[in-house]
Design a protein around this motif. Sequence first.
Motif, mmCIF file in Angstrom:
data_model
loop_
_atom_site.group_PDB
_atom_site.id
_atom_site.type_symbol
_atom_site.label_atom_id
_atom_site.label_comp_id
_atom_site.label_asym_id
_atom_site.label_seq_id
_atom_site.Cartn_x
_atom_site.Cartn_y
_atom_site.Cartn_z
ATOM 1 N N MET A 56 1.622 16.523 3.289
ATOM 2 C CA MET A 56 2.797 17.006 2.565
ATOM 3 C C MET A 56 2.477 17.110 1.072
ATOM 4 S SD MET A 56 5.908 15.095 4.567
ATOM 5 C CE MET A 56 7.168 16.209 3.978
ATOM 6 N N PRO A 57 3.106 18.068 0.390
ATOM 7 C CA PRO A 57 2.840 18.258 -1.042
ATOM 8 C C PRO A 57 3.107 16.986 -1.842
ATOM 9 C CG PRO A 57 4.210 20.034 -0.184
ATOM 10 C CD PRO A 57 4.095 18.997 0.901
ATOM 11 N N GLY A 58 2.168 16.664 -2.724
ATOM 12 C CA GLY A 58 2.362 15.543 -3.642
ATOM 13 C C GLY A 58 1.933 14.189 -3.108
ATOM 14 N N VAL A 59 1.602 14.095 -1.821
ATOM 15 C CA VAL A 59 1.237 12.801 -1.245
ATOM 16 C C VAL A 59 -0.243 12.538 -1.464
ATOM 17 C CG1 VAL A 59 1.071 11.443 0.881
ATOM 18 C CG2 VAL A 59 3.064 12.901 0.484
ATOM 19 N N LEU A 60 -0.555 11.370 -2.010
ATOM 20 C CA LEU A 60 -1.938 10.964 -2.227
ATOM 21 C C LEU A 60 -2.465 10.177 -1.031
ATOM 22 C CD1 LEU A 60 -4.413 10.632 -4.088
ATOM 23 C CD2 LEU A 60 -3.351 8.530 -4.929
ATOM 24 N N GLN A 61 -1.665 9.204 -0.563
ATOM 25 C CA GLN A 61 -2.143 8.300 0.481
ATOM 26 C C GLN A 61 -0.958 7.709 1.229
ATOM 27 O OE1 GLN A 61 -4.241 4.980 -1.186
ATOM 28 N NE2 GLN A 61 -5.108 4.339 0.760
ATOM 29 N N VAL A 62 -1.178 7.452 2.520
ATOM 30 C CA VAL A 62 -0.190 6.768 3.349
ATOM 31 C C VAL A 62 -0.836 5.479 3.839
ATOM 32 C CG1 VAL A 62 1.185 6.876 5.466
ATOM 33 C CG2 VAL A 62 0.920 8.917 4.045
ATOM 34 N N VAL A 63 -0.141 4.360 3.653
ATOM 35 C CA VAL A 63 -0.669 3.059 4.045
ATOM 36 C C VAL A 63 0.279 2.431 5.052
ATOM 37 C CG1 VAL A 63 -1.360 0.774 3.219
ATOM 38 C CG2 VAL A 63 -1.682 2.774 1.744
ATOM 39 N N ARG A 64 -0.246 2.132 6.225
ATOM 40 C CA ARG A 64 0.554 1.422 7.230
ATOM 41 C C ARG A 64 0.466 -0.073 6.962
ATOM 42 N NH1 ARG A 64 2.915 4.017 11.283
ATOM 43 N NH2 ARG A 64 2.180 6.100 11.759
ATOM 44 N N ILE A 65 1.570 -0.757 7.137
ATOM 45 C CA ILE A 65 1.614 -2.203 6.986
ATOM 46 C C ILE A 65 1.465 -2.810 8.377
ATOM 47 C CG2 ILE A 65 2.990 -4.152 6.160
ATOM 48 C CD1 ILE A 65 2.195 -2.087 3.969
ATOM 49 N N ALA A 66 0.530 -3.746 8.515
ATOM 50 C CA ALA A 66 0.293 -4.368 9.824
ATOM 51 C C ALA A 66 1.525 -5.156 10.257
ATOM 52 C CB ALA A 66 -0.909 -5.293 9.741
ATOM 53 N N LYS A 67 1.814 -5.079 11.562
ATOM 54 C CA LYS A 67 2.936 -5.826 12.112
ATOM 55 C C LYS A 67 2.515 -7.273 12.353
ATOM 56 C CE LYS A 67 5.350 -2.154 14.512
ATOM 57 N NZ LYS A 67 5.912 -1.727 15.786
ATOM 58 N N GLU A 68 3.435 -8.180 12.106
ATOM 59 C CA GLU A 68 3.178 -9.588 12.415
ATOM 60 C C GLU A 68 3.374 -9.808 13.899
ATOM 61 O OE1 GLU A 68 4.414 -12.854 9.765
ATOM 62 O OE2 GLU A 68 5.591 -11.277 8.801
ATOM 63 N N GLU A 69 2.546 -10.623 14.441
ATOM 64 C CA GLU A 69 2.673 -10.949 15.876
ATOM 65 C C GLU A 69 3.454 -12.222 16.032
ATOM 66 O OE1 GLU A 69 1.713 -8.961 18.381
ATOM 67 O OE2 GLU A 69 1.046 -7.543 16.877
#
Length: 69
Positions: A56-69
């Motif tokens: 998408m325009p303007g997006v540098l990076q997408v970071v997923r946050i790990a789920k806690e188990e």
Amino acid sequence: MLIIMKKSATEEALVEIKEYLISRNFDIHQSTGVNRTIIGVIGDTDSLDSAELERMPGVLQVVRIAKEE
């Protein structure tokens, strides 16, 4: 999930990605600094395609946050 916007991202690009997320029933939290804007996506982000968001325009990076188990 965090979406890090490019320094050069326009206001229109920010509006587009926020509308995209809100239309899919996600809550967002925007943090705007001197050099960067970061959008925190709140909700079950498993359904979101990181690669699609990064195109998408303007997006540098997408970071997923790990789920806690």
